[in-house]
Design an enzyme around this catalytic site. Structure first.
Site, mmCIF file in Angstrom:
data_model
loop_
_atom_site.group_PDB
_atom_site.id
_atom_site.type_symbol
_atom_site.label_atom_id
_atom_site.label_comp_id
_atom_site.label_asym_id
_atom_site.label_seq_id
_atom_site.Cartn_x
_atom_site.Cartn_y
_atom_site.Cartn_z
ATOM 1 C CB CYS A 98 -0.880 -0.040 1.247
ATOM 2 S SG CYS A 98 -1.692 1.515 1.642
ATOM 3 C CB CYS A 102 -5.910 5.718 -2.228
ATOM 4 S SG CYS A 102 -4.600 4.796 -3.020
ATOM 5 C CB THR A 189 -3.872 4.246 5.555
ATOM 6 O OG1 THR A 189 -4.656 3.163 6.017
ATOM 7 C CG2 THR A 189 -2.867 3.751 4.540
ATOM 8 C CD GLU A 256 -2.855 1.006 8.011
ATOM 9 O OE1 GLU A 256 -1.973 0.151 8.234
ATOM 10 O OE2 GLU A 256 -3.263 1.276 6.860
ATOM 11 C CG HIS A 291 -11.041 4.207 0.148
ATOM 12 N ND1 HIS A 291 -9.876 4.568 -0.499
ATOM 13 C CD2 HIS A 291 -10.651 3.517 1.244
ATOM 14 C CE1 HIS A 291 -8.840 4.113 0.181
ATOM 15 N NE2 HIS A 291 -9.272 3.473 1.236
ATOM 16 C CE1 TYR A 295 -9.593 -0.077 -0.487
ATOM 17 C CE2 TYR A 295 -8.633 -2.202 0.015
ATOM 18 C CZ TYR A 295 -8.894 -0.904 0.376
ATOM 19 O OH TYR A 295 -8.437 -0.433 1.575
ATOM 20 C CB CYS A 298 -4.953 -0.750 -4.777
ATOM 21 S SG CYS A 298 -4.587 -1.531 -3.236
ATOM 22 C CD GLU A 442 -5.883 -2.194 3.524
ATOM 23 O OE1 GLU A 442 -6.335 -1.039 3.483
ATOM 24 O OE2 GLU A 442 -6.014 -3.003 2.583
HETATM 25 FE FE1 SF4 Z 1 -3.416 1.515 0.124
HETATM 26 FE FE2 SF4 Z 1 -4.725 0.306 -1.858
HETATM 27 FE FE3 SF4 Z 1 -6.067 1.653 0.029
HETATM 28 FE FE4 SF4 Z 1 -4.570 2.935 -1.813
HETATM 29 S S1 SF4 Z 1 -6.437 1.712 -2.197
HETATM 30 S S2 SF4 Z 1 -4.644 3.361 0.375
HETATM 31 S S3 SF4 Z 1 -2.849 1.540 -2.063
HETATM 32 S S4 SF4 Z 1 -4.839 -0.234 0.317
HETATM 33 FE FE FE Z 2 -6.730 1.078 3.265
#
Ligand code: SF4
Ligand code: FE
Length: 482
Positions: A98, A102, A189, A256, A291, A295, A298, A442
């Protein structure tokens, strides 16, 4: 725009109060528990200059016409949303973890459209304030932490009903020049390597919760704001040899922290919601859908790395040609591409909001994230299956380099004769790192827990419309229909 080096240097100028393992960290940027997360976030800066990814990671500001980093951009159309998904996949492929930036970006996009709609309905002036703030973020290229999740205390009670009023972040004093806030935001995060903390309410609220319906942004080193950095699975290894870490440069998931606000002052020009409780739920939904859209991009790129590591360890062990191994690799790929499809789909189906900013399709975004809560576990299970028990039993790097024990590890952890044992150990450690407790949790709870997605899906599912389809085909007339 800043590059990676400038980003890291800019963090050094912050005077943040960060605690880890009972002590204040004087220099968070270079602390071994935090530095890998800084390196991961730094890629969101560096890749904006890489000719291969520049088109994905940078774009043009609709406010100023200047070239900006996409992580400060307001989505103008579905093409922006699609490019974001591709950008995330590309960055995840490079970092295998990560990169944290984001959440704040989704906060910017949610606040942009919600402040516009609030002003339209209530006659407030939040949008102009917010646009000024956004210009500042675009010019400075600052990283924003998106601070939504409150500690929540007793989940059966509303914010104002809690025994301890601080369990949801709240306004404790209203002044002519701003507000004073207290409380905390959990699971933040990238907070300790962000420049700004963008705060939003965490749930829908009623009139009694007006003091909790608050959105604003403050510098991450504001007076009264401090952080307790969380532990991760195997994080003690960051203080040891790098072979044991698995992903020594970029680390494990996002760092975090619990961000604690003790009477923090927020000036008027940084307040974007202040008591309008009836808008809190809409803001949460807007943010959460943005958000959840991410995913599959990512985690799709992240899965590419894990699939690659799994193929590598199968080859090193001589199992790669076995039909069941190939089948499992195909299954992992299918699951990764399924979540990626979801992220692309909710982007393609995006619609403009009254502000002009483009919003994702919320039903498809919730579906994507719900798939992530399941598919990542299954992808990890298959990686464990193929990699074998050594994931759980490998000795330490110190034993590998020891004169007495090293030769035996070299000899007995060897796979194919022409593959150095160290390569096999490094790949096994990477798989262990990517599939251990923290990344799994996560993928379950990041961007909201599965139940939150189910609530969204139920609300958007249009079950009555679906029922009407079936009744019509079955020749059943609705009451009052001829
Ligand atoms: Fe992290 Fe993925 Fe969330 Fe972006 S979308 S903050 S890279 S876990
Ligand atoms: Fe996250």
């Amino acid at each position: 725009m800043m590059n990676a080096k400038q980003y890291v240097e800019s963090l050094r100028k912050l005077n943040m109060e960060v605690y880890f393992q009972g002590e204040r960290i004087e220099n968070p940027v270079d602390h071994p528990a935090i530095r890998p997360h800084v390196n991961a976030a730094a890629e969101t800066y560096e890749m904006a200059f890489d000719p291969d990814t520049e088109d994905l990671v940078s774009t043009t500001s609709h406010l100023t016409g200047e070239k900006i980093n996409r992580f400060t951009h307001i989505h103008q159309n579905t093409d922006d949303l699609i490019k974001q998904v591709k950008m995330l996949r590309a960055i995840s492929q490079k970092t295998g973890t990560c990169y944290q930036r984001c959440v704040g970006h989704d906060g910017l996009n949610a606040l942009y459209s919600i402040t516009y709609e609030m002003d339209d309905e209530l006659g407030t002036e939040y949008h102009t304030r917010f646009v000024n703030f956004l210009k500042y973020i675009q010019e400075t290229d600052f990283m924003c932490d998106g601070a939504m999740t409150d500690p929540k205390g007793d989940r059966s009670l509303s914010p104002s009903q809690q025994a301890d009023p601080d369990l949801y972040l709240r306004i404790v004093e209203r002044r002519s020049d701003g507000i004073i806030v207290s409380g905390a935001k959990a699971h933040q995060t990238g907070a300790v390597n962000s420049h700004e903390i963008v705060v939003m309410p965490t749930t829908a609220m009623g009139p009694d919760d007006a003091d909790y319906a608050v959105a604003f942004s403050v510098p991450s080193d504001s007076k009264g704001l401090f952080y307790i950095f969380g532990r991760q699975t195997n994080d003690g290894r960051k203080m040891e040899g790098d072979m044991d870490i698995g992903n020594p440069v970029y680390g494990t998931v996002g760092g975090e922290a619990l961000a604690i606000f003790e009477n923090v002052f927020v000036p008027n020009d940084r307040i974007f919601m202040c008591g309008e409780h009836q808008w809190a739920g809409t803001l949460v939904e807007r943010f959460a859908s943005y958000h959840r859209q991410r995913y599959g991009g990512c985690r799709g790129g992240w899965a590419d790395v894990l699939i690659g590591a799994t193929v590598a360890i199968a080859e090193q062990s001589g199992t790669d040609k076995a039909s069941h191994v190939r089948d499992k690799i195909v299954e992992m790929t299918h699951l990764a591409e399924t979540i990626y499809c979801g992220s692309l789909a909710c982007s393609v189906e995006g619609q403009p909001t009254p502000s002009g900013a483009c919003w994702v399709d919320p039903l498809l975004a919730n579906t994507t994230k719900l798939n992530v809560t399941r598919h990542i576990y299954e992808i990890c299970r298959l990686a464990h299956d193929i990699a074998g028990g050594m994931l759980a039993t490998l000795p330490a790097e110190k034993d590998f380099v020891s004169e007495r024990t090293g030769p035996y590890i070299e000899k007995y952890f060897k796979g194919k004769a022409d593959v150095p044992t160290e390569h096999r150990i490094r790949i096994a450690r990477l798989i262990e790192n990517m599939t251990s407790g923290t990344p799994l949790v996560e993928s379950m709870h990041g961007a909201g827990s599965p139940q939150a997605q189910k609530i969204g899906i139920l609300r958007l599912a249009n079950l009555q419309g679906k029922k009407d389809l079936a009744l019509k085909l079955a020749g059943i007339k609705k009451v009052g229909e001829d």
